[in-house]
Motif scaffolding. Structure first.
Motif, mmCIF file in Angstrom:
data_model
loop_
_atom_site.group_PDB
_atom_site.id
_atom_site.type_symbol
_atom_site.label_atom_id
_atom_site.label_comp_id
_atom_site.label_asym_id
_atom_site.label_seq_id
_atom_site.Cartn_x
_atom_site.Cartn_y
_atom_site.Cartn_z
ATOM 1 N N ASP A 157 54.970 81.084 -1.711
ATOM 2 C CA ASP A 157 56.329 81.006 -1.174
ATOM 3 C C ASP A 157 56.832 82.373 -0.722
ATOM 4 O O ASP A 157 57.490 82.498 0.316
ATOM 5 C CB ASP A 157 57.280 80.421 -2.224
ATOM 6 C CG ASP A 157 57.240 78.905 -2.284
ATOM 7 O OD1 ASP A 157 56.567 78.290 -1.433
ATOM 8 O OD2 ASP A 157 57.877 78.329 -3.179
ATOM 9 N N ALA A 158 56.539 83.403 -1.511
ATOM 10 C CA ALA A 158 56.985 84.755 -1.159
ATOM 11 C C ALA A 158 56.349 85.209 0.149
ATOM 12 O O ALA A 158 57.013 85.832 0.996
ATOM 13 C CB ALA A 158 56.636 85.728 -2.277
ATOM 14 N N ALA A 159 55.072 84.900 0.338
ATOM 15 C CA ALA A 159 54.386 85.292 1.567
ATOM 16 C C ALA A 159 54.895 84.515 2.766
ATOM 17 O O ALA A 159 55.218 85.082 3.815
ATOM 18 C CB ALA A 159 52.876 85.086 1.405
ATOM 19 N N ILE A 160 55.006 83.213 2.618
ATOM 20 C CA ILE A 160 55.341 82.357 3.751
ATOM 21 C C ILE A 160 56.812 82.476 4.138
ATOM 22 O O ILE A 160 57.197 82.169 5.270
ATOM 23 C CB ILE A 160 54.933 80.900 3.431
ATOM 24 C CG1 ILE A 160 54.495 80.165 4.694
ATOM 25 C CG2 ILE A 160 56.044 80.138 2.722
ATOM 26 C CD1 ILE A 160 53.812 78.842 4.417
ATOM 27 N N SER A 161 57.665 82.943 3.210
ATOM 28 C CA SER A 161 59.077 83.138 3.530
ATOM 29 C C SER A 161 59.274 84.324 4.466
ATOM 30 O O SER A 161 60.267 84.389 5.193
ATOM 31 C CB SER A 161 59.898 83.338 2.246
ATOM 32 O OG SER A 161 59.517 84.529 1.585
ATOM 33 N N VAL A 162 58.337 85.263 4.466
ATOM 34 C CA VAL A 162 58.391 86.428 5.352
ATOM 35 C C VAL A 162 57.549 86.204 6.605
ATOM 36 O O VAL A 162 57.970 86.501 7.722
ATOM 37 C CB VAL A 162 57.896 87.698 4.621
ATOM 38 C CG1 VAL A 162 57.839 88.893 5.567
ATOM 39 C CG2 VAL A 162 58.793 88.008 3.418
ATOM 40 N N ASP A 163 56.375 85.653 6.402
ATOM 41 C CA ASP A 163 55.429 85.428 7.505
ATOM 42 C C ASP A 163 54.915 84.002 7.384
ATOM 43 O O ASP A 163 54.046 83.704 6.572
ATOM 44 C CB ASP A 163 54.281 86.438 7.397
ATOM 45 C CG ASP A 163 53.183 86.207 8.437
ATOM 46 O OD1 ASP A 163 53.361 85.345 9.319
ATOM 47 O OD2 ASP A 163 52.143 86.887 8.336
ATOM 48 N N LYS A 164 55.475 83.106 8.201
ATOM 49 C CA LYS A 164 55.151 81.690 8.038
ATOM 50 C C LYS A 164 53.695 81.376 8.348
ATOM 51 O O LYS A 164 53.193 80.312 7.977
ATOM 52 C CB LYS A 164 56.076 80.820 8.891
ATOM 53 C CG LYS A 164 55.856 80.931 10.388
ATOM 54 C CD LYS A 164 56.790 79.968 11.112
ATOM 55 C CE LYS A 164 56.531 79.950 12.610
ATOM 56 N NZ LYS A 164 57.422 78.969 13.296
ATOM 57 N N HIS A 165 53.007 82.286 9.002
ATOM 58 C CA HIS A 165 51.599 82.072 9.312
ATOM 59 C C HIS A 165 50.680 82.761 8.298
ATOM 60 O O HIS A 165 49.491 82.966 8.569
ATOM 61 C CB HIS A 165 51.294 82.560 10.729
ATOM 62 C CG HIS A 165 52.007 81.771 11.791
ATOM 63 N ND1 HIS A 165 51.737 80.449 12.031
ATOM 64 C CD2 HIS A 165 53.000 82.128 12.646
ATOM 65 C CE1 HIS A 165 52.519 80.008 13.009
ATOM 66 N NE2 HIS A 165 53.300 81.008 13.399
ATOM 67 N N SER A 166 51.226 83.096 7.146
ATOM 68 C CA SER A 166 50.407 83.692 6.086
ATOM 69 C C SER A 166 49.281 82.753 5.688
ATOM 70 O O SER A 166 49.469 81.532 5.600
ATOM 71 C CB SER A 166 51.273 83.984 4.860
ATOM 72 O OG SER A 166 52.260 84.949 5.125
ATOM 73 N N HIS A 167 48.109 83.322 5.468
ATOM 74 C CA HIS A 167 46.991 82.575 4.903
ATOM 75 C C HIS A 167 46.831 83.022 3.458
ATOM 76 O O HIS A 167 46.636 84.207 3.179
ATOM 77 C CB HIS A 167 45.709 82.848 5.681
ATOM 78 C CG HIS A 167 45.746 82.365 7.093
ATOM 79 N ND1 HIS A 167 44.811 82.749 8.045
ATOM 80 C CD2 HIS A 167 46.602 81.529 7.723
ATOM 81 C CE1 HIS A 167 45.102 82.161 9.191
ATOM 82 N NE2 HIS A 167 46.177 81.427 9.026
#
Length: 368
Positions: free
Chosen positions: A29-39
């Protein structure tokens, strides 16, 4: 007349495996909240005064892994040093950049891994989930509620439930037994805890589902008292509760877990798609029970298998059911992600009490 019984289990949010699932999904959630294309593919392990994070990551987000982990552990109630595991326990981070050989397929809107996924629905309950796992989830949710609101302030984090339901053919007709294990302070007797859990948890939860049992049919802390709980007593790992996360063993189980994986990983998004299809088939009255089966290979944009099984309960032809499936959802990886708007931070709440059967999640929506 009862022909068969079926048993499912669930675990509290403070169970060691669930601590790990929630840490993994908090990082996602922390990653995707900043960069929605996080893998993201991150797993956790916990033990006595020990936390380790491992996996791979491709994101523009700058993540404080230790802070995220500490916040989750503290939220779950691990603040007592006597348990030899708290939010202050040492944390080791071994998370590296995602392999470019995997990234190339994912970046082209393909599946992030191979695997098979299963979705299930039945007419047991209002949320189209099997009754045993539905009651099991609700029991541990209730335990966590009364611990957090201090209704029973002597409870400690961790705990399990197990529910045996009697069936006549495919129809649930009785709750045969409830088994629960809940840790507590040494100052409170086992008889007091058992009676309190029965009165404050078991009876009201069963009442919600329209069932009753007696105290004789309630097994509590099978080996006696349980004072020492959490990761120091039993280690935990992300993804070790995939049956709890899905349907309690009522249907086939896919090859991978959900937590800590971004939605390009079809272990997760494919399972959500399969549930959506199965639930809508049953909700539309086309069958009383339905299992949807999907499979992908790494880099594949569409599934290599898409099948259904209705266990002899179909009300319409498979041609009609397949036609509805096609209208409901494009099961390509991109189609699933777009349909449920999965590139957003919605995953932490999935990591305890099951990924299915709760209306807050988009894959649980019933079409009109």
């Amino acid at each position: 007349m009862i022909k068969t019984t079926f048993t499912s289990e669930s675990v509290c949010a403070g169970h060691p495996d669930k601590i790990c699932d929630q840490i993994s999904d908090a990082i996602l959630d922390a990653a995707i909240s900043v960069d929605k294309h996080s893998h993201v593919g991150v797993e956790a392990m916990v033990g006595k005064d020990f936390v380790a994070l491992v996996g791979e990551l491709k994101t523009k987000a700058k993540l404080d892994f230790k802070k995220i982990t500490k916040n989750v552990i503290k939220k779950l109630g691990y603040t007592d040093p006597e348990l030899k595991f708290t939010f202050n326990s040492p944390i080791t981070v071994k998370v590296h950049t995602q392999s470019p050989e995997i990234a190339v397929g994912v970046d082209d809107e393909g599946a992030g891994d191979q695997g098979m996924m299963f979705g299930f629905a039945c007419s047991d309950t209002k949320n189209y989930m099997p009754l045993p796992i539905s009651i099991a989830h609700r029991l541990v949710m209730k335990v966590d509620e009364i611990r957090i609101n201090k209704k029973l302030d002597y409870l400690r984090p961790d705990g399990k439930s197990q529910v045996t339901v009697g069936y006549n053919k495919f129809k649930p007709v009785s709750v045969e037994q409830i088994v629960m294990a809940v840790p507590h302070l040494k100052s409170v007797s086992i008889s007091t805890v058992k009676n309190d859990i029965f009165n404050y948890v078991v009876k009201p939860v069963l009442n919600e589902f329209g069932y009753k049992i007696t105290l004789k049919e309630f097994m509590f802390n099978g080996t006696g008292v349980w004072h020492f709980s959490g990761p120091a007593a039993d280690s935990g790992v992300t993804g070790r509760k995939i049956v709890v996360d899905s349907y309690g063993g009522m249907c086939h189980v896919g090859g991978g877990c959900f937590s800590g994986k971004d939605p390009t990983k079809v272990d997760r998004s494919g399972a959500y798609a399969a549930r959506y299809l199965a639930k809508n088939i049953v909700a539309c009255g086309l069958a009383d029970r339905c299992e949807v089966r999907l499979a992908y290979f790494i880099g594949a944009r569409k599934p290599v298998m898409q099948q259904i099984e209705t266990f002899g309960t179909a009300k319409k032809s498979f041609k009609v059911i397949n036609s509805l499936m096609t209208k409901l959802l494009d099961t390509s990886v991109k189609g699933i992600i777009d349909k449920f708007d999965l590139l957003r931070p919605i995953y932490f709440n999935t990591a305890a009490y099951g990924h299915f059967g709760r209306d807050e999640f988009p894959w649980e929506k019933i079409v009109s």
